[in-house]
Design a protein around this motif. Structure first.
Motif, PDB file in Angstrom:
ATOM      1  N   LEU A  59      45.548  33.370  47.208  1.00 40.02           N
ATOM      2  CA  LEU A  59      44.131  33.009  47.243  1.00 40.02           C
ATOM      3  C   LEU A  59      43.350  34.052  46.451  1.00 40.02           C
ATOM      4  N   VAL A  60      42.549  33.594  45.494  1.00 37.42           N
ATOM      5  CA  VAL A  60      41.871  34.522  44.589  1.00 37.42           C
ATOM      6  C   VAL A  60      40.415  34.115  44.391  1.00 37.42           C
ATOM      7  N   ASP A  61      39.670  35.037  43.809  1.00 41.81           N
ATOM      8  CA  ASP A  61      38.342  34.756  43.259  1.00 41.81           C
ATOM      9  C   ASP A  61      38.434  34.881  41.745  1.00 41.81           C
ATOM     10  N   VAL A  62      37.968  33.867  41.047  1.00 45.22           N
ATOM     11  CA  VAL A  62      37.826  33.963  39.591  1.00 45.22           C
ATOM     12  C   VAL A  62      36.460  34.586  39.313  1.00 45.22           C
ATOM     13  N   ILE A  63      36.462  35.673  38.541  1.00 44.73           N
ATOM     14  CA  ILE A  63      35.230  36.414  38.269  1.00 44.73           C
ATOM     15  C   ILE A  63      34.773  36.106  36.843  1.00 44.73           C
ATOM     16  N   ALA A  64      33.557  35.633  36.716  1.00 39.90           N
ATOM     17  CA  ALA A  64      33.020  35.277  35.404  1.00 39.90           C
ATOM     18  C   ALA A  64      31.995  36.305  34.958  1.00 39.90           C
ATOM     19  N   GLU A  65      32.178  36.821  33.744  1.00 42.59           N
ATOM     20  CA  GLU A  65      31.150  37.683  33.165  1.00 42.59           C
ATOM     21  C   GLU A  65      29.900  36.834  32.931  1.00 42.59           C
ATOM     22  N   ARG A  66      28.768  37.320  33.387  1.00 43.91           N
ATOM     23  CA  ARG A  66      27.549  36.508  33.371  1.00 43.91           C
ATOM     24  C   ARG A  66      27.188  36.046  31.963  1.00 43.91           C
TER      25      ARG A  66
END
Length: 369
Positions: free
Chosen positions: A351-358
């Motif tokens: 289980l992960v979080d995908v992190i998006a550069e703003r």
């Protein structure tokens, strides 16, 4: 060789009721390397053949070096051309193939020999002058085709998928060679390709074609980072798209709902968004895989996209993770993470979080799907 400017003024081409090119305008400065990029059927080759004079436009005009050549025959336009099929004369040597355009122009034998020698040096084939095409590799044949196109010093060089028949490694090598040669000569090059990486590597600017129209014109960096439509975003490089709903704007941020509990903010001036949007409008969020990161579930912070690792693939300089989202329709997001040589900590099922550069988020209206 000194390049000439090319002005394509509202050029159009129709075959009966079928429009192949719809009034395209391009202003190409002298010495520029412009790639015309698009999928099959986009009109890019038709546009090139009109510049060459092999097709007559249904509308518009073409100006090369300040001279209107719209009605001028191909042989009087002083344009060099290189095709995917090199069309070398099998019964002529390399030197004789290169000399052929000079012979047709009535250049004397001594001057022909001098120009051929100089051109052989430019394409690094002096030692192959007496060989025949069947004795050359694909890359060498391609160089001969380029040499034949530039030996009479045309101010404009047209190239139609010239590297399509080569393998990947040789194609990449030839891309750099052609670009370096063009810079040394100062020629204006108009280069047709469907290969986005090729266009990004070689071009000063790229004209992206779609359905006979000019979808976007800009530098490779601008086209890649600031696509002005969902088509361009999807066609250039890899792109993830997520369906969402516009829920408002605060302090210059566009707020998008991707799921019941997933809210994400994008910059208000996100290129490609043809707002202003109304609350409730369907939109598409676009994210480049290489601009995304991964964290264990709950550690991603603001703008985190929850999901589960479906599979991970080692791709040399990066690990490619396919993440199935926990919202919406469970879309797959591709995430490219630089490889560290020790293997990825994100196994299938994690289980992960995908992190998006703003600043990497791009927003498009759902109508562009």
């Amino acid at each position: 060789m000194i390049g000439a400017p090319v002005f394509i003024d509202r050029i159009g081409k129709a075959y009966g009721s079928q429009t192949a090119v719809a009034e395209v305008t391009l202003d190409i400065p002298a010495g520029e390397f412009l790639s015309i990029l698009g999928p099959s059927g986009s009109g890019k080759t038709t546009l090139l053949t009109m510049i060459a004079g092999f097709e007559s436009p249904s509308a518009g005009r073409l100006v090369i070096g300040g001279r209107d050549v719209t009605a001028v025959s191909p042989d009087r336009r002083n344009i060099g051309m290189v095709f995917q099929r090199y069309a070398l004369f099998p019964h002529l040597t390399v030197a004789e193939n290169i000399a052929f355009p000079l012979k047709m122009r009535g250049i004397c034998k001594n001057l022909r020999a001098e120009r051929v020698d100089r051109t052989l040096d430019l394409v690094q084939l002096r030692d192959y002058a007496r060989r025949y095409p069947h004795e050359l590799s694909g890359g060498q044949q391609q160089r001969v085709a380029v040499a034949r196109a530039i030996v009479f010093e045309p101010p404009v060089l047209l190239m139609d998928e010239p590297l399509g028949a080569l393998d990947k490694k040789l194609r990449e090598s030839m891309q750099l060679e052609i670009k370096q040669l063009q810079q040394r000569l100062g020629a204006t090059v108009i280069y047709v390709t469907h290969d986005q990486e090729e266009a990004l590597t070689m071009s000063d600017r790229i004209a992206v074609m779609a359905k006979g129209q000019l979808a976007q014109l800009g530098t490779p960096a601008d086209i890649y980072h600031n696509p002005q439509s969902a088509f361009v975003a999807d066609f250039i490089g890899k792109m993830n798209f997520l369906a969402g709903e516009f829920v408002g704007e605060t302090a210059g941020n566009q707020t998008i709902r991707l799921g019941d509990d997933v809210i994400i903010d994008t910059p208000g001036a996100a290129p490609g968004f043809d707002g202003p949007a109304r609350i409730g409008d369907r939109v598409r969020l676009a994210l480049r895989p290489e601009r995304l990161g991964l964290a264990m579930r709950g550690a991603g912070g603001k703008n985190a996209l929850p999901g589960r690792i479906e599979t991970s693939v080692f791709a040399g300089c990066f690990d490619l993770h396919l993440v199935r989202t926990d919202f919406g329709n469970g879309e797959i997001i591709q995430v490219q993470v630089p490889a560290n040589g020790t293997g990825s900590p994100f196994a299938a099922g994690t289980l992960v979080d995908v992190i998006a550069e703003r600043d990497c988020l791009r927003l498009f209206t759902d109508a562009e799907a």
